[in-house]
Design an enzyme around this catalytic site. Structure first.
Site, mmCIF file in Angstrom:
data_model
loop_
_atom_site.group_PDB
_atom_site.id
_atom_site.type_symbol
_atom_site.label_atom_id
_atom_site.label_comp_id
_atom_site.label_asym_id
_atom_site.label_seq_id
_atom_site.Cartn_x
_atom_site.Cartn_y
_atom_site.Cartn_z
ATOM 1 N N GLY A 46 42.090 48.801 48.946
ATOM 2 C CA GLY A 46 42.753 48.171 47.853
ATOM 3 C C GLY A 46 42.620 48.946 46.848
ATOM 4 O O GLY A 46 41.430 49.358 46.097
ATOM 5 N N LEU A 95 36.265 50.597 44.534
ATOM 6 C CA LEU A 95 36.713 51.659 44.335
ATOM 7 C C LEU A 95 35.960 52.300 42.567
ATOM 8 O O LEU A 95 35.527 53.086 42.108
ATOM 9 C CB LEU A 95 37.901 52.402 44.166
ATOM 10 C CG LEU A 95 38.814 52.560 45.779
ATOM 11 C CD1 LEU A 95 40.201 52.332 45.924
ATOM 12 C CD2 LEU A 95 37.338 53.147 46.950
ATOM 13 N N HIS A 136 39.886 39.801 46.866
ATOM 14 C CA HIS A 136 39.103 40.682 45.646
ATOM 15 C C HIS A 136 40.068 41.669 43.978
ATOM 16 O O HIS A 136 39.619 41.648 43.306
ATOM 17 C CB HIS A 136 38.570 41.709 46.182
ATOM 18 C CG HIS A 136 37.942 43.208 45.869
ATOM 19 N ND1 HIS A 136 36.314 43.156 45.995
ATOM 20 C CD2 HIS A 136 38.105 44.347 44.943
ATOM 21 C CE1 HIS A 136 36.158 44.099 45.047
ATOM 22 N NE2 HIS A 136 37.619 45.008 44.537
ATOM 23 N N HIS A 140 40.614 41.239 40.214
ATOM 24 C CA HIS A 140 40.769 42.214 39.055
ATOM 25 C C HIS A 140 41.937 41.959 37.944
ATOM 26 O O HIS A 140 41.593 42.483 37.193
ATOM 27 C CB HIS A 140 41.376 43.213 40.088
ATOM 28 C CG HIS A 140 39.921 44.419 40.585
ATOM 29 N ND1 HIS A 140 38.799 44.975 39.520
ATOM 30 C CD2 HIS A 140 39.520 44.787 42.325
ATOM 31 C CE1 HIS A 140 38.178 45.767 40.160
ATOM 32 N NE2 HIS A 140 38.440 45.098 42.088
HETATM 33 NI NI NI Z 1 37.390 46.537 43.044
#
Ligand code: NI
Length: 174
Positions: A46, A95, A136, A140
């Site tokens: 993702g 990430l 998730h 963000h």
């Molecule tokens: Ni993330």
């Protein structure tokens, strides 16, 4: 499609609340493609626009396993329609937090609405890894990171390690 550099935490760009997309036009489709290319290059499942420095409500996910056909999903203006009462704890990574993982508890299932790459309103129901990934990435867009769901102590430890890592990288670059 371009592979864009992914912003590593801590960084104020990861804490911003992103703007809704007015319509999914060529520019947004290109952003979706760049996000997918960047996510695959980083071997993630993702990625959100703010992680490449674009403050827009766009996310991509692909939770297909390595041996399966890719199942890319690109969403603009994703909104949660409902969540299950049942909660589940799962290990998460990000990430923007290389090599850091932690258990986070979230609803087990979710219903969402979003605009697809053709600017059409779509609905999706998800559970398991896909639901987790969608929660998730949605976070963000409001500047919420997975470490914000952890204790202050745990969050502080992770962020200090990342600051240290960034300083070492800067020193190496000089
Ligand atoms: Ni993330």
């Amino acid at each position: 499609m371009a592979v864009l550099p992914i912003i590593i935490a801590p960084d104020p760009r990861l804490k911003a609340c992103c703007e809704p997309v007015e319509q999914v036009n060529g520019e947004i489709v290109k952003l979706m493609d760049d996000l997918l290319a960047s996510m695959y290059a980083a071997r993630g499942i993702g990625l959100s626009a703010p992680q490449v420095g674009v403050c827009k409500r766009v996310i991509v996910v692909d939770t297909a396993r390595r041996e399966e056909e890719p199942k890319p999903l690109a969403m603009a203006n994703p909104e949660i329609a409902w969540v299950s009462e049942e909660m589940v704890g799962l290990e998460e990574g990000c990430l923007s937090f290389p090599e850091h993982y932690a258990q986070v508890t979230r609803p087990a299932r979710v219903g969402m609405r979003y605009l697809d790459r053709g600017n059409t309103i779509r609905e999706i129901e998800a559970d398991g890894l896909l639901a987790r990934c969608l929660f998730h990435e949605m976070d963000h867009l409001d500047g919420v990171l997975f470490v914000d769901h952890l204790s202050l102590l745990r969050r502080g430890m992770i962020l200090r390690k990342l600051v240290k890592m960034k300083k070492l990288e800067e020193a190496d670059a000089v």
